[in-house]
Scaffold this motif. Structure first.
Motif, PDB file in Angstrom:
ATOM      1  N   ARG A   1      12.420  -7.674   2.859  1.00 45.40           N
ATOM      2  CA  ARG A   1      11.574  -7.124   3.916  1.00 45.40           C
ATOM      3  C   ARG A   1      10.688  -6.027   3.346  1.00 45.40           C
ATOM      4  O   ARG A   1      10.939  -5.498   2.261  1.00 45.40           O
ATOM      5  CB  ARG A   1      12.436  -6.560   5.045  1.00 45.40           C
ATOM      6  N   THR A   2       9.647  -5.692   4.108  1.00 44.37           N
ATOM      7  CA  THR A   2       8.800  -4.553   3.750  1.00 44.37           C
ATOM      8  C   THR A   2       8.720  -3.605   4.938  1.00 44.37           C
ATOM      9  O   THR A   2       8.584  -4.032   6.091  1.00 44.37           O
ATOM     10  CB  THR A   2       7.393  -5.005   3.314  1.00 44.37           C
ATOM     11  N   THR A   3       8.848  -2.312   4.638  1.00 45.48           N
ATOM     12  CA  THR A   3       8.813  -1.274   5.661  1.00 45.48           C
ATOM     13  C   THR A   3       7.790  -0.234   5.243  1.00 45.48           C
ATOM     14  O   THR A   3       7.764   0.177   4.081  1.00 45.48           O
ATOM     15  CB  THR A   3      10.196  -0.594   5.803  1.00 45.48           C
ATOM     16  N   GLY A   4       6.935   0.174   6.173  1.00 42.34           N
ATOM     17  CA  GLY A   4       5.906   1.131   5.821  1.00 42.34           C
ATOM     18  C   GLY A   4       5.355   1.861   7.029  1.00 42.34           C
ATOM     19  O   GLY A   4       5.964   1.853   8.100  1.00 42.34           O
ATOM     20  N   PRO A   5       4.175   2.475   6.875  1.00 39.39           N
ATOM     21  CA  PRO A   5       3.561   3.202   7.991  1.00 39.39           C
ATOM     22  C   PRO A   5       3.274   2.283   9.181  1.00 39.39           C
ATOM     23  O   PRO A   5       3.307   1.057   9.067  1.00 39.39           O
ATOM     24  CB  PRO A   5       2.256   3.731   7.372  1.00 39.39           C
ATOM     25  N   ALA A   6       2.989   2.885  10.318  1.00 35.07           N
ATOM     26  CA  ALA A   6       2.770   2.115  11.539  1.00 35.07           C
ATOM     27  C   ALA A   6       1.611   1.132  11.410  1.00 35.07           C
ATOM     28  O   ALA A   6       1.649   0.039  11.986  1.00 35.07           O
ATOM     29  CB  ALA A   6       2.527   3.057  12.711  1.00 35.07           C
ATOM     30  N   HIS A   7       0.552   1.506  10.656  1.00 34.74           N
ATOM     31  CA  HIS A   7      -0.600   0.609  10.540  1.00 34.74           C
ATOM     32  C   HIS A   7      -0.388  -0.466   9.484  1.00 34.74           C
ATOM     33  O   HIS A   7      -1.190  -1.396   9.375  1.00 34.74           O
ATOM     34  CB  HIS A   7      -1.870   1.399  10.202  1.00 34.74           C
TER      35      HIS A   7
ATOM     36  N   GLY B   1       0.814  -1.201   0.000  1.00 33.56           N
ATOM     37  CA  GLY B   1       0.000   0.000   0.000  1.00 33.56           C
ATOM     38  C   GLY B   1       0.849   1.253   0.000  1.00 33.56           C
ATOM     39  O   GLY B   1       2.082   1.198  -0.016  1.00 33.56           O
ATOM     40  N   PRO B   2       0.193   2.415   0.025  1.00 39.56           N
ATOM     41  CA  PRO B   2       0.924   3.695   0.001  1.00 39.56           C
ATOM     42  C   PRO B   2       1.899   3.805   1.172  1.00 39.56           C
ATOM     43  O   PRO B   2       1.570   3.456   2.300  1.00 39.56           O
ATOM     44  CB  PRO B   2      -0.199   4.733   0.125  1.00 39.56           C
ATOM     45  N   GLY B   3       3.098   4.262   0.866  1.00 40.02           N
ATOM     46  CA  GLY B   3       4.095   4.458   1.910  1.00 40.02           C
ATOM     47  C   GLY B   3       4.905   3.243   2.261  1.00 40.02           C
ATOM     48  O   GLY B   3       5.883   3.343   3.016  1.00 40.02           O
ATOM     49  N   SER B   4       4.530   2.080   1.747  1.00 41.87           N
ATOM     50  CA  SER B   4       5.285   0.858   2.009  1.00 41.87           C
ATOM     51  C   SER B   4       6.280   0.615   0.888  1.00 41.87           C
ATOM     52  O   SER B   4       6.016   0.931  -0.278  1.00 41.87           O
ATOM     53  CB  SER B   4       4.353  -0.352   2.136  1.00 41.87           C
ATOM     54  N   ARG B   5       7.405   0.035   1.234  1.00 41.97           N
ATOM     55  CA  ARG B   5       8.413  -0.294   0.227  1.00 41.97           C
ATOM     56  C   ARG B   5       8.987  -1.685   0.532  1.00 41.97           C
ATOM     57  O   ARG B   5       9.118  -2.063   1.701  1.00 41.97           O
ATOM     58  CB  ARG B   5       9.535   0.744   0.200  1.00 41.97           C
ATOM     59  N   VAL B   6       9.294  -2.417  -0.506  1.00 39.73           N
ATOM     60  CA  VAL B   6       9.933  -3.718  -0.374  1.00 39.73           C
ATOM     61  C   VAL B   6      11.407  -3.547  -0.683  1.00 39.73           C
ATOM     62  O   VAL B   6      11.774  -2.949  -1.695  1.00 39.73           O
ATOM     63  CB  VAL B   6       9.292  -4.757  -1.321  1.00 39.73           C
ATOM     64  N   GLU B   7      12.254  -4.064   0.203  1.00 33.98           N
ATOM     65  CA  GLU B   7      13.691  -3.887   0.081  1.00 33.98           C
ATOM     66  C   GLU B   7      14.393  -5.240   0.172  1.00 33.98           C
ATOM     67  O   GLU B   7      13.938  -6.131   0.908  1.00 33.98           O
ATOM     68  CB  GLU B   7      14.221  -2.988   1.205  1.00 33.98           C
ATOM     69  N   ARG B   8      15.474  -5.385  -0.560  1.00 30.13           N
ATOM     70  CA  ARG B   8      16.317  -6.567  -0.430  1.00 30.13           C
ATOM     71  C   ARG B   8      17.599  -6.172   0.278  1.00 30.13           C
ATOM     72  O   ARG B   8      18.315  -5.266  -0.162  1.00 30.13           O
ATOM     73  CB  ARG B   8      16.626  -7.169  -1.791  1.00 30.13           C
ATOM     74  N   ASP B   9      17.878  -6.853   1.383  1.00 27.40           N
ATOM     75  CA  ASP B   9      19.077  -6.621   2.174  1.00 27.40           C
ATOM     76  C   ASP B   9      19.861  -7.932   2.212  1.00 27.40           C
ATOM     77  O   ASP B   9      19.623  -8.793   3.061  1.00 27.40           O
ATOM     78  CB  ASP B   9      18.693  -6.165   3.581  1.00 27.40           C
ATOM     79  N   GLY B  10      20.762  -8.098   1.256  1.00 27.37           N
ATOM     80  CA  GLY B  10      21.489  -9.354   1.167  1.00 27.37           C
ATOM     81  C   GLY B  10      20.550 -10.504   0.853  1.00 27.37           C
ATOM     82  O   GLY B  10      19.862 -10.495  -0.174  1.00 27.37           O
ATOM     83  N   LEU B  11      20.485 -11.481   1.745  1.00 21.33           N
ATOM     84  CA  LEU B  11      19.626 -12.651   1.559  1.00 21.33           C
ATOM     85  C   LEU B  11      18.319 -12.517   2.342  1.00 21.33           C
ATOM     86  O   LEU B  11      17.716 -13.514   2.743  1.00 21.33           O
ATOM     87  CB  LEU B  11      20.373 -13.921   1.977  1.00 21.33           C
TER      88      LEU B  11
END
Length: 258
Positions: free
Chosen positions: A35-41, A22-32
């Motif tokens: 993860r997904t990081t986004g708003p508190a909700h 959803g809005p404000g969330s991003r999917v990231e690759r950190d090595g192996l």
């Protein structure tokens, strides 16, 4: 179904190549780690990892540091086939707390799409606006005895940002919501996800769960999806097995609170 090949496809499409929810969330690759990081909700956490004994502890520490900096409690969504074999113990040692284990089940959507008769006086209604989402959240809270406000906000965000990726439905008994469920549609994948199937206690055992599974299966087929996948609780696993779902793996949320 070739379950080993299907599990590999599931990992590749829904975990390694996951899209932001959803809005404000991003999917990231950190090595192996993915993860997904986004708003508190939003859902914050680790979707996939390909770790071994030599790098697991460092990767765990890196994810804790990342989410601490983001000021987000998070979940490590651990699947039964993820390595290394002692990853659950490593997560426990790092301060994670496991929640209820669920069984990931899959089926060919066409095989479970046959209509299931509804009880007299019950109709199905699509959810397309905030009022409908609030009704879904109310059913979920009453069915499971848990706060559903964050999941409701995620649904609203998804309906606003990408309405073609989510379908929610209510079962109404003479106009009163008694059951609800959700279908998540991930573009570019073979999988549609069944989530949030909840029925009020007094309406259980009347076929509503089966009817909502079949209804969502037809919607998935109409939109070109081949498979259905669901993270099944022990209460729904036997029903899904009778409908033709097979067990793919397990998944356990490991929670880290700041």
């Amino acid at each position: 179904m070739d379950l080993i090949a299907l599990r590999t496809l599931h990992d590749r499409q829904l975990r390694i190549a996951a899209a932001p929810e959803g809005p404000g969330s991003r999917v990231e690759r950190d090595g192996l780690v993915v993860r997904t990081t986004g708003p508190a909700h939003a859902w914050n956490g680790v979707l996939w990892s390909g770790l071994g004994p030599a790098d697991a502890d460092a990767a765990i520490a890196a994810q804790i540091a990342h989410f601490r900096a983001a000021e987000r409690s998070f979940e490590w969504k651990l699947y039964g086939h993820d390595g290394p074999a002692d990853l659950p113990g490593r997560l426990l040692a790092a301060g994670f707390v496991p929640d209820e284990r669920e069984t990931v089940m899959v089926a060919e959507a066409r095989t479970v799409a046959a209509p299931v008769p509804l009880p007299d006086g019950v109709t199905l209604a699509a959810v397309t606006d905030e009022e409908g989402v609030r009704k879904v959240a109310d059913v979920q809270a009453r069915a499971f005895g848990a706060d559903s406000s964050e999941s409701a906000q995620r649904m609203l965000d998804q309906l606003a940002a990408a309405p073609g990726t989510i379908v929610a439905v209510l079962a109404l008994a003479d106009g009163v919501p008694v059951s609800s469920a959700r279908l998540d549609l991930t573009p570019g994948t073979d999988f549609a996800g069944l989530y949030g199937g909840g029925t009020l206690a007094e309406w259980r055992g009347r076929g509503l769960y089966r009817a909502l599974v079949a209804h969502r299966a037809r919607l998935a087929v109409d939109r070109g999806y081949r498979y259905l996948q669901v993270d099944a609780r022990d209460t729904s696993r036997p029903i899904l097995a009778r409908l033709g779902f097979a067990e793919l793996t397990t998944t356990t949320p490991y929670l880290y609170e700041f």
